[in-house]
Structures are given as C-alpha cells and as structure tokens.
Design an enzyme around this catalytic site. Structure first.
Site, PDB file in Angstrom:
ATOM      1  N   GLU A 131      35.891 -14.740   1.858  1.00  0.00           N
ATOM      2  CA  GLU A 131      35.896 -15.557   0.634  1.00  0.00           C
ATOM      3  C   GLU A 131      35.616 -17.003   1.022  1.00  0.00           C
ATOM      4  O   GLU A 131      35.666 -17.358   2.216  1.00  0.00           O
ATOM      5  CB  GLU A 131      37.258 -15.431  -0.062  1.00  0.00           C
ATOM      6  N   GLY A 135      38.128 -16.219   6.071  1.00  0.00           N
ATOM      7  CA  GLY A 135      37.288 -15.224   6.739  1.00  0.00           C
ATOM      8  C   GLY A 135      38.105 -14.498   7.786  1.00  0.00           C
ATOM      9  O   GLY A 135      38.379 -13.307   7.680  1.00  0.00           O
ATOM     10  N   SER A 136      38.585 -15.260   8.773  1.00  0.00           N
ATOM     11  CA  SER A 136      39.401 -14.630   9.831  1.00  0.00           C
ATOM     12  C   SER A 136      40.720 -14.095   9.271  1.00  0.00           C
ATOM     13  O   SER A 136      41.155 -13.001   9.643  1.00  0.00           O
ATOM     14  CB  SER A 136      39.723 -15.652  10.929  1.00  0.00           C
ATOM     15  N   TRP A 161      29.585 -15.038   1.863  1.00  0.00           N
ATOM     16  CA  TRP A 161      28.877 -14.504   3.028  1.00  0.00           C
ATOM     17  C   TRP A 161      28.625 -13.007   2.936  1.00  0.00           C
ATOM     18  O   TRP A 161      28.875 -12.287   3.909  1.00  0.00           O
ATOM     19  CB  TRP A 161      29.661 -14.791   4.310  1.00  0.00           C
ATOM     20  N   THR A 163      26.421 -10.115   3.240  1.00  0.00           N
ATOM     21  CA  THR A 163      25.110  -9.665   3.724  1.00  0.00           C
ATOM     22  C   THR A 163      24.608  -8.575   2.786  1.00  0.00           C
ATOM     23  O   THR A 163      25.374  -7.672   2.420  1.00  0.00           O
ATOM     24  CB  THR A 163      25.247  -9.111   5.163  1.00  0.00           C
ATOM     25  N   ILE A 357      14.384 -20.805  30.605  1.00  0.00           N
ATOM     26  CA  ILE A 357      13.264 -20.375  31.450  1.00  0.00           C
ATOM     27  C   ILE A 357      11.927 -20.700  30.777  1.00  0.00           C
ATOM     28  O   ILE A 357      10.937 -20.989  31.441  1.00  0.00           O
ATOM     29  CB  ILE A 357      13.403 -18.861  31.771  1.00  0.00           C
ATOM     30  N   HIS A 358      11.903 -20.703  29.462  1.00  0.00           N
ATOM     31  CA  HIS A 358      10.666 -21.009  28.727  1.00  0.00           C
ATOM     32  C   HIS A 358      10.343 -22.509  28.726  1.00  0.00           C
ATOM     33  O   HIS A 358       9.294 -22.905  28.195  1.00  0.00           O
ATOM     34  CB  HIS A 358      10.764 -20.518  27.279  1.00  0.00           C
ATOM     35  N   GLU A 383      31.958  -9.977  11.795  1.00  0.00           N
ATOM     36  CA  GLU A 383      32.944  -8.925  12.147  1.00  0.00           C
ATOM     37  C   GLU A 383      34.060  -9.472  13.030  1.00  0.00           C
ATOM     38  O   GLU A 383      34.595  -8.765  13.874  1.00  0.00           O
ATOM     39  CB  GLU A 383      32.287  -7.729  12.864  1.00  0.00           C
TER      40      GLU A 383
END
Ligand SMILES: Cc1cc2nc3c(=O)[nH]c(=O)nc-3n(C[C@H](O)[C@H](O)[C@H](O)COP(=O)(O)OP(=O)(O)OC[C@H]3O[C@@H](n4cnc5c(N)ncnc54)[C@H](O)[C@@H]3O)c2cc1C
Length: 403
Positions: A131, A135-136, A161, A163, A357-358, A383
């Site tokens: 909400e 969340g947690s 939130w 999905t 690395i890029h 989650e």
C-alpha cells in the site's frame, strides 16, 4: 554462447523446455527488448507467443489445461525468460502466484471458473499486498472490507505497486476484514477482485475499482506497475479465496505461503539477469582492446569474470535447492529466503561488474547492459527487500535451532 557451467541435473523434459525458452529469448525477447524498454510499452506480440508456448500455465494442472510442471522447472523457465528481459518474467510471475493461490487454497468452483482461462493466458492475474504507506510491514495494511446487508463485501482503500495492475483481470488482494483482530494477521482476507482488463475506471459490476495511470519507473519497463483505488467496490463473498467459511481471516497466511514461492521466482530472475550480464561481459571483454591486448587478458578483468561466474552458479544452485525442497513438500522458508537474498544481490553485482567492463559504452543506450543496469535493482526490493530476507532467515534460523 554457453557460459558458466550450467547446473546439469535436468530431466530430459526440463532440458527440452529450457532450450525452447532459451531460443525464444534469443530470437524474440532480446532483439525486441530495447524497443519496448525505450517506449515503455507492453510487449504484446511477445506475450501472444508466450500464450502459444503455454507459459501462462506452467504449474497449472493438466486437468485445467496447464502443463502441470513443478516449481523447479518453473524456476528454470523464469531464469531463461529473465535472461532475455526481467519485464517478460514479471508479466508471468504475479499470474503464477495467483494460480498457485487458487490451486492451493481455492474452492473447486473457483478453480473451475478461473484456472482454465489462466492456463491459456486469456485472463491474467496480479497480486496485491503493498500500500502507499506500507510494503515490508504487510500487517499494517489499511485497505478494508465490510460485509453488506446483501452478503457482498464492500472494499475501500488504496494499494500500491501492483505489477500487471492495469492489464490483469483478477487481482488477488489482501484486505483487512477484522480491524480489531489480535494478532493483526488474523483479521486479513484475500479477495479475488475481478475487473475489466485495461480499464482505468471500471463500471457495472466492477464499479469502484479504479486503476490510476501507471507509475513511471527507472527500469522494469513494459510491464505496468500501478496503484489500485477501491472506492466502494463490491466483491461477492464467493470471491474470498477458499470461500467465505474457510477463507475469511486466512488471507495473511495464504499470501505468505505464496510469497515463499514468489521468492524462488525472484531468485530465478536474479540468476537470469546475472547470467546475461556475464555473457555480455565475456563477449565484450574479448572484443575490446586496451594497452595492446584484449581487456579479457588483463588479470583484473579475469578476476571480475571469475567472481561473476561464481556468483551465477551459486545463485542458481541455491535457487534450485529451494525449488526442489518446495516440490518435495519439505520446509523451505529459510532456503527460499537465502535464494532470494543471494540471487538478487548476485544479479546486482554481476550487472555492475559487467557495466564496469563495458567502460564508457556501458553508459550508452546502444548497449544492452545499460538496460540491465536499470532493471537489476528491482530484484533487491520485490517480494521483500534484502533487509527483510535477512530478518526472515535470522528469525527462522533461531526457530529451527532453539536451545
Ligand atoms: C517495480 C515494483 C513492483 C512491485 N510489484 C508489487 C506487486 O505486484 N505486489 C505487491 O504487493 N507489491 C509490489 N511491490 C512492492 C514491494 O514489494 C515493496 O516495495 C517492498 O516490499 C518494500 O516495501 P516499501 O517499498 O514500502 O519499503 P519500506 O517497507 O518502507 O522499507 C524502506 C526501507 O526500510 C527497510 N526496512 C523496512 N523495515 C525494516 C526492518 N524492520 N529492519 C530493517 N530494515 C527495514 C527496507 O528494507 C527498505 O530498505 C513492487 C515494488 C516495485 C518497486
């Protein structure tokens, strides 16, 4: 490109399915992800093909039109999809949680009504705990349902939130039905809330169920995340998960059970994105030259590749262990938490190392790693955050090893 020793203990069926999804990711997801990510639009053609491949019914029993596969195979499929693009797995993942809730807790009538259409992807499901103010701390939810004189439940409140919040037909929604309950979790119920998919302001039987415009995000684009506003929405008592008699007050326990699967699910996504980051790093480091040689020949780069490959394999092993325990009906709360914690952090780690690395090109939208860099942090949050996983693992460890 075959990289990082894959976990080879796969059945022939698992090998065949993974190869099929791997190829699907290579041919359909990866080449198109940049477009949908950039536009932040729903990847409809990819989703249509996923329906044809049966990917919306992986764990739904065959009698309801699904494939009837186990969680381990599902996790392998999610890894392959996420290697392509985690938004694609996000489209299936809340649907999978919804179908699990129905399979485990639904009445026969609820299963008959929804599972066949869910197996084909004709209708899709979302899963809503969070909400705006929590969340947690799930037990702090405020969205509430009251029984009306005609036997329905009237739901009021806001969810956050969600999905697949807009395009889903079913939202498995955790709601407070007894505000005075002690402990708090006993006063919560899971409602299967129906609505029109794709409609912001619902009418007719779904009046009072509204979906505000999607939330703009840094990554995880294509799949929509929305708020949901319940304003006098009427939900029939028959849509309480498990039926009114058995399901009232059981929502928290049901949702937490599903979250254990959800954690394996997110862990598999962490493995998939980490694997892809490693593949990109292996390729780029053998193409780019500095100081007269391929950067892959510099020891500092080889150390990064070594650490990444080790993290990928460890994350995969933890994920498969948690899934296998759950499939065997064994307790897997600690293991699912460990898999989620480790694999999501491995996803972030490998993406960042690959990004480094890029060099400057990693910062360019011309390179895939730029998208992965924006996508990976979601896995640290969804989650249950890494902090919450540690809390769960720590608490359960002490329960298992009480002196
Ligand atoms: C893109 C996206 C998609 C999502 N999809 C869904 C969905 O489909 N359905 C759904 O229900 N939810 C969904 N969520 C919500 C997600 O589950 C929550 O964001 C998550 O659980 C964290 O809750 P919060 O955001 O309220 O953070 P908070 O709970 O406010 O936490 C804030 C910070 O404090 C830390 N913290 C909180 N409590 C403690 C504690 N006791 N000890 C130590 N640290 C603590 C957290 O780890 C975090 O770092 C989604 C989120 C995102 C970003």
């Amino acid at each position: 490109m075959a990289v990082a020793t894959p976990y080879t203990e796969k059945t022939d069926e698992q090998k065949a399915i993974c190869e099929m999804v791997h190829q699907f990711a290579d041919e359909q997801i990866i080449p198109n992800a940049e477009h949908y990510d950039h536009e932040d639009t729903f990847p409809e053609p990819i989703v249509e093909q996923m329906k044809e491949l049966g990917l919306f019914g992986v764990m739904i029993p065959e009698e309801y039109g699904g494939m009837g596969l186990d969680l381990t195979t599902y996790a392998m499929i999610v890894e392959e999809l996420s290697r392509g693009w985690i938004s694609i797995s996000g489209i299936v993942n809340t649907h999978f949680i919804g179908s699990y809730l129905l399979m485990k807790f639904g009445t026969d009538e609820q299963k008959q009504k929804y599972l066949p259409k869910m197996a084909t992807g004709e209708i899709r499901a979302a899963f809503s705990l969070s909400e705006p103010e929590c969340g947690s701390d799930v037990q702090a939810i405020k969205t509430a349902a009251k029984k009306t004189d005609d036997g329905d439940y009237e739901i009021n409140g806001a969810k956050m939130w969600v999905t697949n919040g807009l395009l889903s037909t079913l939202v498995f929604t955790l709601v407070r039905t007894d505000p005075g309950a002690e402990p708090r979790f006993k006063g919560m119920t899971c409602f299967i809330c129906e609505k029109e998919p794709g409609v912001g302001e619902n009418t007719g039987p779904y009046t009072g169920f509204n979906v505000p415009p999607k939330i703009k995000k840094m990554g995880y684009k294509g799949v929509e995340s929305t708020e949901l506003v319940f304003d006098g929405y009427r939900c029939p008592a028959g849509n309480i998960l498990g039926g009114e008699e058995a399901g009232l007050g059981q929502g928290f326990v049901q949702m937490m059970d599903a979250l254990e699967l959800g954690r394996v699910n997110v862990a598999a996504r962490g493995v998939g994105i980490a694997q892809r980051a490693l593949e990109l790093a292996l390729r780029y480091s053998q193409e780019r030259k500095t100081f007269g040689k391929e950067i892959a020949q510099h020891q500092a780069i080889q150390f990064k590749l070594a650490d990444m490959a080790t993290q990928v394999d460890a994350a995969r092993l933890l994920t498969h262990r948690a899934a296998r325990l759950k499939d065997a009906g064994e307790r897997s709360d600690i293991e699912a938490g460990m898999a989620k914690l480790f694999a999501s952090e491995a996803g972030r780690f490998c993406v960042e190392e690959s990004f480094r690395i890029h060099g400057g090109y990693g910062y360019s939208k011309e390179y895939e790693i730029e998208r992965l860099y924006r996508d990976a942090p979601l896995l640290l949050i969804g989650e249950g955050t890494s902090e919450i996983q540690r809390m769960v693992i720590g608490r359960k460890l002490l329960q298992r090893h009480k002196i």
